[in-house]
Design an enzyme around this catalytic site. Sequence first.
Site, short mmCIF file in Angstrom:
data_model
loop_
_atom_site.label_atom_id
_atom_site.label_comp_id
_atom_site.label_asym_id
_atom_site.label_seq_id
_atom_site.Cartn_x
_atom_site.Cartn_y
_atom_site.Cartn_z
N LYS A 11 0.86 -1.21 0.00
CA LYS A 11 0.00 0.00 0.00
C LYS A 11 0.88 1.25 0.00
O LYS A 11 1.92 1.27 -0.66
CB LYS A 11 -0.97 -0.05 1.19
CG LYS A 11 -1.84 -1.32 1.17
CD LYS A 11 -3.06 -1.23 2.04
CE LYS A 11 -3.93 -2.47 1.85
NZ LYS A 11 -5.18 -2.43 2.57
N HIS A 93 -8.45 -2.44 -6.66
CA HIS A 93 -8.38 -2.64 -5.20
C HIS A 93 -9.44 -1.78 -4.52
O HIS A 93 -9.79 -0.70 -5.01
CB HIS A 93 -6.98 -2.30 -4.68
CG HIS A 93 -6.77 -2.71 -3.26
ND1 HIS A 93 -7.20 -1.93 -2.21
CD2 HIS A 93 -6.24 -3.82 -2.72
CE1 HIS A 93 -6.91 -2.56 -1.07
NE2 HIS A 93 -6.33 -3.71 -1.36
N GLU A 141 -12.07 -9.46 -1.24
CA GLU A 141 -11.70 -8.81 0.03
C GLU A 141 -12.90 -8.01 0.55
O GLU A 141 -13.22 -6.95 0.00
CB GLU A 141 -10.56 -7.82 -0.19
CG GLU A 141 -9.26 -8.42 -0.64
CD GLU A 141 -8.10 -7.46 -0.43
OE1 GLU A 141 -7.13 -7.86 0.21
OE2 GLU A 141 -8.18 -6.31 -0.89
N ALA A 202 -1.79 -7.37 3.75
CA ALA A 202 -0.95 -6.18 3.88
C ALA A 202 -0.44 -6.01 5.31
O ALA A 202 0.68 -6.39 5.64
CB ALA A 202 -1.72 -4.94 3.44
O1 G3P Z 1 -4.60 -5.72 -0.45
C1 G3P Z 1 -4.62 -6.36 0.77
C2 G3P Z 1 -5.45 -5.64 1.74
O2 G3P Z 1 -6.48 -4.89 1.26
C3 G3P Z 1 -5.76 -6.39 2.99
O3 G3P Z 1 -5.21 -5.59 3.96
O4 G3P Z 1 -4.19 -5.06 6.09
O5 G3P Z 1 -6.31 -6.35 6.02
O6 G3P Z 1 -4.19 -7.44 5.28
P1 G3P Z 1 -4.97 -6.16 5.42
#
Ligand code: G3P
Length: 222
Positions: A11, A93, A141, A202
Amino acid sequence: MPSPLILVNLKTYKEGTGNRAHQIATAAQLVARESGVTIGIAPGYIDLHPLCHHFAIPVYAQHVDGYEPGAHTGHITADALKAAGAAGSLINHSERRLTLAEIESSVRALQTHKLTAVICSNNEVTSAGAAALGPEYVAIEPPELIGSGVSVSKANPEIIKRSVAAVHAVNPKVRVLTGAGIQSGECVKIAMDLGTDGVLLASSVVKATDPATVLRDLISKL
Ligand code: G3P
């Protein structure tokens, strides 16, 4: 069957920029070599070319525009990503949403350059729509869990299961990733058991004091 993909999105986190991006890439390469698992990273554009140059792991962009090279100020082309040595790009994203037409042109631009397209989606309906565009990956996601520290694998395994089914009903060749709050080997195992081909994550890696330790845990149950 291709190796699972663990894709770490840096990010614009301060902890994932500049020297720190190199440290995370060093950890990812080390753990990938130890384990044989494919671990990719998606840094910011400024760090993309140096990371491609110095590391043998797959490096992805966080976004790409579906333009040909030419008079398009402030955009990033698939041609430029290819020249920089990238393996592919995230598209759409949750933090960089696009129109359907833009998603389609981004996928085509990547595929013209033989780069891997990872379309992000937020539920099973958009996952099915994304699959219809024929990317290599769809990454589901749930936005409300991103960066929350609460894993999609534990909080909403049903959305993973439904998305895998929705994607494969449209195009069984499209591989599925899931992400949001992924932080442990158990999260990765649940996601894989539900039919995914890996995870997109992330904060658990980017913000870790020792990214290699977290990465070793993430791949520990594969
Ligand atoms: O692109 C991966 C992201 O959106 C997930 O973030 O910090 O929840 O692993 P996180």
